[in-house]
Design an enzyme around this catalytic site. Structure first.
Site, short mmCIF file in Angstrom:
data_model
loop_
_atom_site.label_atom_id
_atom_site.label_comp_id
_atom_site.label_asym_id
_atom_site.label_seq_id
_atom_site.Cartn_x
_atom_site.Cartn_y
_atom_site.Cartn_z
N ASN A 4 0.87 -1.25 -0.18
CA ASN A 4 -0.37 0.22 0.24
C ASN A 4 1.00 1.48 0.30
OD1 ASN A 4 -1.88 1.84 -0.05
ND2 ASN A 4 -2.62 1.52 2.71
N TRP A 5 0.93 2.11 -1.24
CA TRP A 5 1.23 2.96 -1.20
C TRP A 5 1.34 4.59 -0.59
CZ3 TRP A 5 4.25 2.65 -6.63
CH2 TRP A 5 5.12 1.77 -6.99
N LYS A 6 0.01 4.56 -0.33
CA LYS A 6 -0.60 5.20 0.81
C LYS A 6 0.00 6.91 -1.27
CE LYS A 6 -0.10 3.30 4.65
NZ LYS A 6 -0.13 3.31 6.25
N HIS A 90 -9.11 1.25 4.39
CA HIS A 90 -8.04 1.69 5.23
C HIS A 90 -8.48 2.28 6.79
CE1 HIS A 90 -4.30 2.56 6.13
NE2 HIS A 90 -3.54 2.06 5.88
N GLU A 92 -6.51 4.47 7.68
CA GLU A 92 -6.33 5.69 7.29
C GLU A 92 -7.41 6.58 6.07
OE1 GLU A 92 -2.84 5.91 5.15
OE2 GLU A 92 -1.80 5.14 7.45
N GLU A 162 -5.31 -4.44 10.45
CA GLU A 162 -4.22 -3.47 10.70
C GLU A 162 -4.51 -2.74 12.25
OE1 GLU A 162 -2.33 -2.77 6.34
OE2 GLU A 162 -3.64 -1.28 7.23
N GLY A 168 2.71 2.21 10.79
CA GLY A 168 3.92 3.56 10.66
C GLY A 168 3.87 4.18 12.09
N SER A 205 3.54 -1.84 10.12
CA SER A 205 5.12 -1.63 10.64
C SER A 205 5.60 -2.93 10.32
CB SER A 205 5.84 -1.59 11.58
OG SER A 205 5.20 0.12 12.53
N GLY A 226 3.12 -1.22 4.27
CA GLY A 226 3.14 0.93 3.96
C GLY A 226 4.89 0.90 3.72
N GLY A 227 5.15 1.83 4.94
CA GLY A 227 5.71 2.25 4.75
C GLY A 227 7.53 0.61 3.67
P1 13P Z 1 2.99 0.81 7.37
O1 13P Z 1 4.03 -0.92 7.01
O2 13P Z 1 3.72 2.17 7.10
O3 13P Z 1 3.06 0.05 9.09
O4 13P Z 1 1.00 0.97 6.93
C1 13P Z 1 0.48 0.06 6.86
C2 13P Z 1 -0.32 0.17 6.01
O5 13P Z 1 -1.32 0.92 6.95
C3 13P Z 1 -0.67 -0.90 5.33
O6 13P Z 1 -1.66 -0.85 4.65
#
Ligand code: 13P
Length: 243
Positions: A4-6, A90, A92, A162, A168, A205, A226-227
Site C-alpha cells: 500500500n503505497w498510500k 483502510h 486512514e 491492521e 507507521g 510496520s 506500507g512504508g
Molecule cells: P506501515 O507498514 O507503514 O506501518 O503501514 C501499514 C499499512 O497501513 C498498510 O496498509
C-alpha cells in the site's frame, strides 16, 4: 503480499520502482504480489508490471459506476485501467475521510461488481486495545462491513487486520497478538459464512526483519505493507521472505 503505497510516488518514481523490483521477484513462487498505488500512478504501474505476475490495485473507489461525483474514481474505471485489486476501508480512510462500516460494505460490493478483488481492512485503535475492546471492535467492523456480503462476494475478498497503533509507528503487533486477532476474524467469518476460507493479511510496520516471524504464524496468510513497500529492495525481501 500487498503493498500500500498510500500517497507516495509520482509516475516517474513508479517506473523506477518497477525497474528495480521486477527482477528481484521474477522467480518468486507460492506468493501473490499486488501493488496498490495512487490513482495517478496506476497506468504506469499496470504497463510496467505487464508480463510479470505482479498485480496492480487502487487504494479506494466510489460505489457508483459513474456520475456527478467530483474527485471520485469508480470500480469500472479501475478495472478498465487494468487493476486487479482495490483496498477498501483502510484505517486512514476511516480516520481522515469519514469511512464507516456501511460505506466499506458499499465500496466492497461495487468493487466486486466491477470484477475487482478487494482487500478489506479492519483493526482497532490503541485506546480500544487498552480498554480490552479489540474483539468487540473487530466484531463490529466485521458485522457492519463484511457480513453484508453474499457468500460469493465473500469468496472474492481478502481481509487485512491492521491494528491502527501499529501503522507507521514502528510498533508491530507481536506475531502472537496478530495471530489472535486473525483467529477472532476467522471465527466471525465461520459464524457468518460457514466453513468459508478467507485469507487474512497482517498490516502494521511489517519490515524485512520481522516478516518471517509474522508469517510463521499459521493464522497469518500474508502482509499489507506500507512504508517498507516504497523501497523496491525492501518490499522484494518481504515478498521473498521464505527464501
Ligand atoms: P506501515 O507498514 O507503514 O506501518 O503501514 C501499514 C499499512 O497501513 C498498510 O496498509
Amino acid at each position: 503480499m500487498a503493498a500500500n503505497w498510500k500517497m507516495f510516488k509520482t509516475p516517474a518514481e513508479t517506473k523506477t520502482f518497477f525497474a528495480s523490483f521486477l527482477p528481484l521477484v521474477k522467480d518468486t513462487t507460492g506468493c501473490e504480489v499486488a501493488i496498490c498505488a495512487p490513482f495517478v500512478d496506476l497506468p504506469e504501474a499496470v504497463s510496467a508490471a505487464a508480463g510479470s505476475a505482479v498485480m496492480i490495485g487502487g487504494q479506494n473507489l466510489y460505489w457508483a459506476k459513474e456520475g456527478a461525483f467530483t474527485g471520485e474514481i469508480s470500480g469500472p474505471m479501475l478495472k478498465a485501467l487494468g487493476c486487479t485489486w482495490v483496498i477498501v476501508g483502510h484505517s486512514e480512510r476511516r480516520q481522515y475521510f469519514g469511512e464507516t462500516d456501511e460505506t466499506v460494505l458499499r465500496r466492497t460490493k461495487a468493487a466486486m461488481e466491477a470484477g475487482l478483488k478487494v482487500i478489506v481492512c479492519v483493526g482497532e485503535l490503541l485506546s480500544e486495545r487498552e480498554a480490552g475492546e479489540t474483539e468487540a471492535v473487530l466484531r463490529k467492523q466485521f458485522e457492519g462491513g463484511i457480513a453484508g456480503l453474499t457468500a460469493a462476494e465473500f469468496a472474492g475478498i481478502v481481509i487485512a487486520y491492521e491494528p491502527v497503533w501499529a501503522i507507521g509507528t514502528g510498533k508491530t503487533a507481536t506475531p502472537e497478538m496478530a495471530a489472535e486477532a486473525h483467529r477472532v476474524i476467522r471465527g466471525l467469518a465461520a459464524e457468518r459464512f460457514g466453513g468459508a476460507e478467507v485469507r487474512i493479511l497482517y498490516g502494521g510496520s511489517v519490515k524485512p526483519d520481522n516478516v518471517k516471524a509474522l508469517m510463521a504464524q499459521e493464522e497469518i496468510d500474508g502482509a499489507l505493507v506500507g512504508g517498507a513497500s516504497l523501497d523496491a529492495a525492501s518490499f522484494a525481501q518481504i515478498v521473498n521472505f521464505a527464501s
